[in-house]
Design an enzyme around this catalytic site. Structure first.
Site, mmCIF file in Angstrom:
data_model
loop_
_atom_site.group_PDB
_atom_site.id
_atom_site.type_symbol
_atom_site.label_atom_id
_atom_site.label_comp_id
_atom_site.label_asym_id
_atom_site.label_seq_id
_atom_site.Cartn_x
_atom_site.Cartn_y
_atom_site.Cartn_z
ATOM 1 N N ASN A 15 75.309 102.876 43.981
ATOM 2 C CA ASN A 15 74.265 102.003 43.367
ATOM 3 C C ASN A 15 73.901 100.792 44.251
ATOM 4 O O ASN A 15 74.748 99.835 44.430
ATOM 5 C CB ASN A 15 74.630 101.446 41.934
ATOM 6 N N TRP A 16 72.818 100.820 45.068
ATOM 7 C CA TRP A 16 72.687 99.751 46.407
ATOM 8 C C TRP A 16 71.975 98.712 45.827
ATOM 9 O O TRP A 16 71.884 97.658 46.466
ATOM 10 C CB TRP A 16 71.805 100.637 47.453
ATOM 11 N N LYS A 17 71.637 98.597 44.469
ATOM 12 C CA LYS A 17 71.104 97.453 43.882
ATOM 13 C C LYS A 17 69.860 97.029 44.820
ATOM 14 O O LYS A 17 69.216 97.880 45.504
ATOM 15 C CB LYS A 17 72.103 96.412 43.704
ATOM 16 N N HIS A 101 71.212 99.198 32.911
ATOM 17 C CA HIS A 101 72.070 98.455 33.758
ATOM 18 C C HIS A 101 72.048 97.228 33.147
ATOM 19 O O HIS A 101 71.232 96.416 32.979
ATOM 20 C CB HIS A 101 71.771 98.684 35.144
ATOM 21 N N GLU A 103 72.626 94.209 34.612
ATOM 22 C CA GLU A 103 72.150 93.522 35.443
ATOM 23 C C GLU A 103 70.453 93.429 35.020
ATOM 24 O O GLU A 103 69.974 92.463 34.863
ATOM 25 C CB GLU A 103 72.150 93.630 36.868
ATOM 26 N N GLU A 175 80.275 100.525 31.732
ATOM 27 C CA GLU A 175 80.295 99.454 32.862
ATOM 28 C C GLU A 175 80.548 98.034 32.320
ATOM 29 O O GLU A 175 79.658 97.404 31.813
ATOM 30 C CB GLU A 175 78.924 99.233 33.656
ATOM 31 N N GLY A 181 80.956 93.693 40.098
ATOM 32 C CA GLY A 181 80.767 92.844 41.074
ATOM 33 C C GLY A 181 82.004 91.600 41.100
ATOM 34 O O GLY A 181 81.744 90.768 41.953
ATOM 35 N N SER A 220 83.560 97.331 40.101
ATOM 36 C CA SER A 220 84.575 97.248 40.980
ATOM 37 C C SER A 220 85.437 98.193 41.310
ATOM 38 O O SER A 220 86.627 98.118 41.419
ATOM 39 C CB SER A 220 85.494 95.841 40.424
HETATM 40 P P1 PGA Z 1 80.007 96.824 41.611
HETATM 41 O O1 PGA Z 1 78.870 97.372 40.702
HETATM 42 O O2 PGA Z 1 80.758 98.434 41.859
HETATM 43 O O3 PGA Z 1 79.928 96.185 42.611
HETATM 44 O O4 PGA Z 1 81.111 96.176 40.591
HETATM 45 C C1 PGA Z 1 78.853 98.482 39.780
HETATM 46 C C2 PGA Z 1 77.577 98.553 39.496
HETATM 47 O O5 PGA Z 1 76.637 97.497 38.856
HETATM 48 O O6 PGA Z 1 76.928 99.664 38.980
#
Ligand code: PGA
Length: 261
Positions: A15-17, A101, A103, A175, A181, A220
């Site tokens: 997931n490159w965001k 997600h 976020e 998640e 993150g 993470s």
């Molecule tokens: P992360 O993000 O691996 O940086 O914790 C995972 C995600 O948000 O899909």
């Protein structure tokens, strides 16, 4: 040590965001792909920004990797300035899409109702939705993890004809918000227990296919914990943010998981 468990495919979804231009994506793939070519035990998927979909799709043409978007609008194409419809991400090369997600839920105020409408659209257009669910730290501390996740999953499928859904038509990514993150992954015990809750609920909601739905863990995941987490029997893959951004790091995770298949 080989994994004594179900023979479901293991998925590594990067997931490159909001990272990488087309040129950066090109350089990334140039470095990554030759180093993971031999790894046939895992399915590698890339979830990339809208603007990177078409160029990445060109790079991945004819290769066994899947490409997807991180979001889409819930409406059909029309007058929604600045938005992107399912048909558009599909046209740019997406076969899957992340839905809900944390976020998106937190920073863009996506509600369970909106997420449900996006799930409907994904099924309508035959995109594979990866439905993301997870509790906050406050919810975990208040022992509300199970009820929060149950309500997120139930509402995502509200009014969807469950009987029409095929086995590989969607995935669920667990998640925990507190692990995303933060460098603080959930423990193997928490991941296994929460995946069991999700699995039991899916079996109840959709008896025909519930047991076959692939469950990803995200939060993470790194080179350090990938080995331990990928041997958990009800973990069928990872959704990886930070550790997917550097081709070297991501390749090492691919190798670790591939070896343990
Ligand atoms: P992360 O993000 O691996 O940086 O914790 C995972 C995600 O948000 O899909």
């Amino acid at each position: 040590m080989p994994r004594a468990r179900s023979k479901k495919t293991f998925y590594l979804v990067a997931n490159w965001k909001m990272n990488k231009t087309a040129r950066e994506a090109h350089l990334y793939m140039e470095e990554l792909l030759p180093s993971i070519e031999e790894n046939s035990g895992v399915d590698v998927w890339f979830s990339v920004p809208f603007t990177t979909l078409a160029p990445a799709s060109k790079i991945l043409e004819g290769k066994r990797y899947s490409l997807g978007a991180q979001n889409m609008n819930d409406a059909r194409p029309g007058s929604f300035t600045g938005e992107i419809a399912a048909e558009m991400i599909q046209d740019a090369g997406s076969s899957f899409v992340l839905i809900g997600h944390s976020e998106r839920r937190r920073f863009f105020h996506e509600t369970d109702e909106l997420i449900n409408r996006k799930m409907v659209r994904a099924f309508e257009t035959q995109l594979i939705p990866i439905l993301c669910v997870g509790e906050t730290l406050e919810e975990r501390d208040a022992e509300r993890t199970e009820s929060v996740i149950e309500s997120q999953i139930r509402s995502a499928f509200c009014d969807i004809d469950i009987n029409s859904i095929k086995k590989k038509a969607f995935m669920v990514a667990y998640e925990p918000v507190w692990a995303i993150g933060t460098g603080k992954s959930a423990t193997p015990e928490i991941v296994e227990a929460t995946h069991t809750i999700i699995q039991e609920l899916l079996k109840k909601l959709m008896p025909r296919i519930g047991a076959d739905i692939s469950l990803l863990y995200g939060g993470s995941v790194s080179e350090k914990n990938a080995g331990e987490l990928c041997t958990i029997s009800n973990v069928n893959g990872f959704l990886i943010g930070t550790s997917s951004l550097q081709p070297g790091t991501f390749a090492r995770i691919v190798h670790i998981c591939d070896e343990l298949q």
